[in-house]
Design a protein around this motif. Structure first.
Motif, PDB file in Angstrom:
ATOM      1  N   ILE A 226       0.846  -1.195   0.000  1.00 55.05           N
ATOM      2  CA  ILE A 226       0.000   0.000   0.000  1.00 55.05           C
ATOM      3  C   ILE A 226       0.879   1.242   0.000  1.00 55.05           C
ATOM      4  O   ILE A 226       2.099   1.154   0.163  1.00 55.05           O
ATOM      5  CB  ILE A 226      -0.928   0.030   1.239  1.00 55.05           C
ATOM      6  N   GLU A 227       0.258   2.400  -0.191  1.00 49.70           N
ATOM      7  CA  GLU A 227       0.997   3.652  -0.142  1.00 49.70           C
ATOM      8  C   GLU A 227       1.570   3.872   1.256  1.00 49.70           C
ATOM      9  O   GLU A 227       0.949   3.499   2.257  1.00 49.70           O
ATOM     10  CB  GLU A 227       0.090   4.829  -0.513  1.00 49.70           C
ATOM     11  N   THR A 228       2.728   4.491   1.304  1.00 51.32           N
ATOM     12  CA  THR A 228       3.398   4.718   2.587  1.00 51.32           C
ATOM     13  C   THR A 228       2.527   5.531   3.541  1.00 51.32           C
ATOM     14  O   THR A 228       1.983   6.565   3.167  1.00 51.32           O
ATOM     15  CB  THR A 228       4.736   5.442   2.364  1.00 51.32           C
ATOM     16  N   ASN A 229       2.399   4.999   4.755  1.00 51.07           N
ATOM     17  CA  ASN A 229       1.640   5.674   5.819  1.00 51.07           C
ATOM     18  C   ASN A 229       0.211   6.032   5.408  1.00 51.07           C
ATOM     19  O   ASN A 229      -0.317   7.082   5.761  1.00 51.07           O
ATOM     20  CB  ASN A 229       2.368   6.941   6.282  1.00 51.07           C
ATOM     21  N   SER A 230      -0.416   5.147   4.664  1.00 44.17           N
ATOM     22  CA  SER A 230      -1.794   5.378   4.233  1.00 44.17           C
ATOM     23  C   SER A 230      -2.732   5.469   5.436  1.00 44.17           C
ATOM     24  O   SER A 230      -2.621   4.695   6.387  1.00 44.17           O
ATOM     25  CB  SER A 230      -2.248   4.242   3.317  1.00 44.17           C
ATOM     26  N   LYS A 231      -3.660   6.415   5.371  1.00 40.05           N
ATOM     27  CA  LYS A 231      -4.649   6.587   6.440  1.00 40.05           C
ATOM     28  C   LYS A 231      -5.933   5.800   6.170  1.00 40.05           C
ATOM     29  O   LYS A 231      -6.877   5.835   6.951  1.00 40.05           O
ATOM     30  CB  LYS A 231      -4.994   8.073   6.598  1.00 40.05           C
ATOM     31  N   THR A 232      -5.965   5.091   5.057  1.00 36.22           N
ATOM     32  CA  THR A 232      -7.161   4.352   4.651  1.00 36.22           C
ATOM     33  C   THR A 232      -7.408   3.161   5.576  1.00 36.22           C
ATOM     34  O   THR A 232      -6.463   2.513   6.047  1.00 36.22           O
ATOM     35  CB  THR A 232      -7.002   3.855   3.199  1.00 36.22           C
ATOM     36  N   ASP A 233      -8.688   2.868   5.829  1.00 38.27           N
ATOM     37  CA  ASP A 233      -9.079   1.675   6.579  1.00 38.27           C
ATOM     38  C   ASP A 233      -9.244   0.510   5.607  1.00 38.27           C
ATOM     39  O   ASP A 233     -10.015   0.603   4.645  1.00 38.27           O
ATOM     40  CB  ASP A 233     -10.387   1.911   7.334  1.00 38.27           C
ATOM     41  N   TYR A 234      -8.521  -0.559   5.871  1.00 37.45           N
ATOM     42  CA  TYR A 234      -8.527  -1.705   4.967  1.00 37.45           C
ATOM     43  C   TYR A 234      -9.145  -2.930   5.636  1.00 37.45           C
ATOM     44  O   TYR A 234      -9.145  -3.071   6.859  1.00 37.45           O
ATOM     45  CB  TYR A 234      -7.108  -2.071   4.529  1.00 37.45           C
ATOM     46  N   LYS A 235      -9.641  -3.840   4.795  1.00 34.64           N
ATOM     47  CA  LYS A 235     -10.051  -5.172   5.222  1.00 34.64           C
ATOM     48  C   LYS A 235      -9.414  -6.176   4.260  1.00 34.64           C
ATOM     49  O   LYS A 235      -9.013  -5.821   3.146  1.00 34.64           O
ATOM     50  CB  LYS A 235     -11.572  -5.349   5.150  1.00 34.64           C
ATOM     51  N   VAL A 236      -9.386  -7.433   4.675  1.00 34.71           N
ATOM     52  CA  VAL A 236      -8.945  -8.517   3.797  1.00 34.71           C
ATOM     53  C   VAL A 236     -10.035  -9.582   3.776  1.00 34.71           C
ATOM     54  O   VAL A 236     -10.532  -9.989   4.832  1.00 34.71           O
ATOM     55  CB  VAL A 236      -7.614  -9.128   4.266  1.00 34.71           C
ATOM     56  N   ALA A 237     -10.398 -10.007   2.585  1.00 36.55           N
ATOM     57  CA  ALA A 237     -11.377 -11.087   2.411  1.00 36.55           C
ATOM     58  C   ALA A 237     -10.702 -12.264   1.714  1.00 36.55           C
ATOM     59  O   ALA A 237      -9.780 -12.079   0.911  1.00 36.55           O
ATOM     60  CB  ALA A 237     -12.582 -10.618   1.609  1.00 36.55           C
ATOM     61  N   ILE A 238     -11.168 -13.460   2.008  1.00 39.69           N
ATOM     62  CA  ILE A 238     -10.692 -14.687   1.364  1.00 39.69           C
ATOM     63  C   ILE A 238     -11.875 -15.342   0.669  1.00 39.69           C
ATOM     64  O   ILE A 238     -12.927 -15.536   1.288  1.00 39.69           O
ATOM     65  CB  ILE A 238     -10.085 -15.670   2.383  1.00 39.69           C
ATOM     66  N   ILE A 239     -11.694 -15.673  -0.612  1.00 41.66           N
ATOM     67  CA  ILE A 239     -12.759 -16.305  -1.402  1.00 41.66           C
ATOM     68  C   ILE A 239     -12.214 -17.595  -2.001  1.00 41.66           C
ATOM     69  O   ILE A 239     -11.145 -17.601  -2.624  1.00 41.66           O
ATOM     70  CB  ILE A 239     -13.236 -15.369  -2.544  1.00 41.66           C
ATOM     71  N   VAL A 240     -12.952 -18.688  -1.842  1.00 41.12           N
ATOM     72  CA  VAL A 240     -12.563 -19.996  -2.386  1.00 41.12           C
ATOM     73  C   VAL A 240     -13.659 -20.462  -3.344  1.00 41.12           C
ATOM     74  O   VAL A 240     -14.850 -20.453  -2.986  1.00 41.12           O
ATOM     75  CB  VAL A 240     -12.368 -21.027  -1.248  1.00 41.12           C
ATOM     76  N   GLN A 241     -13.258 -20.880  -4.564  1.00 37.84           N
ATOM     77  CA  GLN A 241     -14.233 -21.237  -5.595  1.00 37.84           C
ATOM     78  C   GLN A 241     -13.922 -22.584  -6.238  1.00 37.84           C
ATOM     79  O   GLN A 241     -12.780 -23.050  -6.217  1.00 37.84           O
ATOM     80  CB  GLN A 241     -14.251 -20.155  -6.685  1.00 37.84           C
ATOM     81  N   ASP A 242     -14.969 -23.174  -6.828  1.00 41.95           N
ATOM     82  CA  ASP A 242     -14.753 -24.374  -7.632  1.00 41.95           C
ATOM     83  C   ASP A 242     -14.498 -23.962  -9.080  1.00 41.95           C
ATOM     84  O   ASP A 242     -14.420 -22.768  -9.402  1.00 41.95           O
ATOM     85  CB  ASP A 242     -15.925 -25.353  -7.494  1.00 41.95           C
ATOM     86  N   LYS A 243     -14.384 -24.930  -9.978  1.00 44.20           N
ATOM     87  CA  LYS A 243     -14.036 -24.624 -11.365  1.00 44.20           C
ATOM     88  C   LYS A 243     -15.127 -23.850 -12.093  1.00 44.20           C
ATOM     89  O   LYS A 243     -14.868 -23.204 -13.114  1.00 44.20           O
ATOM     90  CB  LYS A 243     -13.719 -25.912 -12.125  1.00 44.20           C
ATOM     91  N   ASP A 244     -16.361 -23.890 -11.575  1.00 44.11           N
ATOM     92  CA  ASP A 244     -17.479 -23.162 -12.178  1.00 44.11           C
ATOM     93  C   ASP A 244     -17.710 -21.805 -11.528  1.00 44.11           C
ATOM     94  O   ASP A 244     -18.738 -21.165 -11.760  1.00 44.11           O
ATOM     95  CB  ASP A 244     -18.756 -23.998 -12.091  1.00 44.11           C
ATOM     96  N   LEU A 245     -16.776 -21.391 -10.688  1.00 39.24           N
ATOM     97  CA  LEU A 245     -16.798 -20.110  -9.965  1.00 39.24           C
ATOM     98  C   LEU A 245     -17.792 -20.075  -8.804  1.00 39.24           C
ATOM     99  O   LEU A 245     -17.954 -19.019  -8.169  1.00 39.24           O
ATOM    100  CB  LEU A 245     -17.078 -18.921 -10.910  1.00 39.24           C
ATOM    101  N   GLU A 246     -18.443 -21.188  -8.534  1.00 38.48           N
ATOM    102  CA  GLU A 246     -19.309 -21.211  -7.346  1.00 38.48           C
ATOM    103  C   GLU A 246     -18.439 -21.085  -6.101  1.00 38.48           C
ATOM    104  O   GLU A 246     -17.388 -21.707  -5.997  1.00 38.48           O
ATOM    105  CB  GLU A 246     -20.141 -22.474  -7.288  1.00 38.48           C
ATOM    106  N   ILE A 247     -18.889 -20.256  -5.156  1.00 33.71           N
ATOM    107  CA  ILE A 247     -18.093 -19.989  -3.964  1.00 33.71           C
ATOM    108  C   ILE A 247     -18.329 -21.094  -2.933  1.00 33.71           C
ATOM    109  O   ILE A 247     -19.469 -21.376  -2.558  1.00 33.71           O
ATOM    110  CB  ILE A 247     -18.420 -18.599  -3.394  1.00 33.71           C
ATOM    111  N   LEU A 248     -17.233 -21.684  -2.480  1.00 30.99           N
ATOM    112  CA  LEU A 248     -17.293 -22.797  -1.532  1.00 30.99           C
ATOM    113  C   LEU A 248     -17.068 -22.337  -0.099  1.00 30.99           C
ATOM    114  O   LEU A 248     -17.625 -22.913   0.842  1.00 30.99           O
ATOM    115  CB  LEU A 248     -16.235 -23.851  -1.881  1.00 30.99           C
ATOM    116  N   ALA A 249     -16.240 -21.304   0.052  1.00 31.24           N
ATOM    117  CA  ALA A 249     -15.909 -20.828   1.393  1.00 31.24           C
ATOM    118  C   ALA A 249     -15.451 -19.371   1.305  1.00 31.24           C
ATOM    119  O   ALA A 249     -14.958 -18.937   0.261  1.00 31.24           O
ATOM    120  CB  ALA A 249     -14.818 -21.681   2.031  1.00 31.24           C
ATOM    121  N   ALA A 250     -15.634 -18.646   2.395  1.00 24.85           N
ATOM    122  CA  ALA A 250     -15.239 -17.234   2.400  1.00 24.85           C
ATOM    123  C   ALA A 250     -15.085 -16.739   3.828  1.00 24.85           C
ATOM    124  O   ALA A 250     -15.705 -17.257   4.765  1.00 24.85           O
ATOM    125  CB  ALA A 250     -16.272 -16.385   1.661  1.00 24.85           C
ATOM    126  N   GLY A 251     -14.250 -15.730   3.985  1.00 19.32           N
ATOM    127  CA  GLY A 251     -14.066 -15.093   5.279  1.00 19.32           C
ATOM    128  C   GLY A 251     -13.640 -13.652   5.077  1.00 19.32           C
ATOM    129  O   GLY A 251     -13.157 -13.279   4.014  1.00 19.32           O
TER     130      GLY A 251
END
Length: 256
Positions: A226-251
């Motif tokens: 990220i940019e140095t000393n960014s003041k932005t509030d960030y989140k991280v998401a995890i997405i897991v999919q099968d070969k047809d793009l259906e989502i199997l798990a997420a956090g």
């Protein structure tokens, strides 16, 4: 003369209210535990719902969908994601969050779901799509039972030039692909040109980076730059999919 009745009557007057209070508190505790168990049962049964919105600041039809995503993003068992596409940038306003890879991702969904490519478009759990401003359709989709496994929330540490996170995919036994997403929690942009000229547009859970996770490393730590000393509030998401793009798990993490 003090009879047995005279002795026990005061005891009864003292004991009965105490006994009544004890019974009342016991009933309240039972009701609380029962509601808690029902809430936990609902969470286990329903899993998590992943709502992906394909949007653009250059699209005049998108602000209502952006607002709808913002409305549900903090709901229990909902992971809301905003992908900004780049194919409306030619209309006069270049969306600062738009990327070609998000447009390509939407086209992949169009192939799998036999849909068109348009904005605003919402995709729920990778298997259902609809116009992103249709509140009733979205709410009905979120009521339905979800088979998407809720992953542990990534542990996020924001540093001067990076957002570090840990992830765990142990609960997903068989999948085709997994991604980590860096999100901006909430941002308002003054749009100067295009279809939304002179408007203040609010976007939430905006995907600004997307990183593939190695299938052979189901647990680990990674970093987004990220940019140095960014003041932005960030989140991280995890997405897991099968070969047809259906989502199997997420956090998703809390804001970091």
């Amino acid at each position: 003369m003090k009879t047995l009745d005279m002795v026990f009557r005061p005891i009864i007057r003292i004991t009965f209210p105490i006994l009544s209070l004890f019974i009342a508190f016991s009933m309240l505790a039972f009701q609380h535990n029962n509601r808690e168990e029902q809430s936990n049962e609902k969470q286990i049964q329903n899993g998590v719902n992943v709502v992906e919105l394909f949007t653009s600041q250059g699209c005049s039809s998108c602000p209502p969908a952006d607002a709808l995503l913002s409305e549900v993003k903090d709901d229990e068992n909902v992971i809301a994601l905003s992908y900004h596409v780049d194919y409306w940038n030619y209309l006069g306003w270049k969306d600062p969050y738009s990327k070609k890879e998000y447009s390509a991702y939407q086209r992949d969904y169009a192939t799998e779901l036999n849909s068109g490519v348009y904005t605003p478009q919402m995709v729920v759990n990778g298997n259902k799509e609809f116009v992103g401003s249709r509140e009733k359709t979205l709410k009905n989709s979120l009521i339905n039972k979800s088979n998407v496994t809720a992953l542990p929330a990534p542990i996020v540490t924001k540093k001067n030039t990076s957002v570090d996170f840990s992830y765990a995919l142990n609960e997903v036994k068989d999948f085709d692909r997994a991604y980590a997403l860096l999100l901006i929690d909430d941002e308002t942009t003054a749009v100067a040109k295009g279809e939304n000229a002179r408007k203040q547009l609010r976007n939430t859970n905006v995907v600004i980076q997307r990183m593939a996770i190695d299938k052979n490393t189901p647990n680990g730590t990674q970093s987004f730059q990220i940019e140095t000393n960014s003041k932005t509030d960030y989140k991280v998401a995890i997405i897991v999919q099968d070969k047809d793009l259906e989502i199997l798990a997420a956090g998703i993490s809390i804001t970091g």
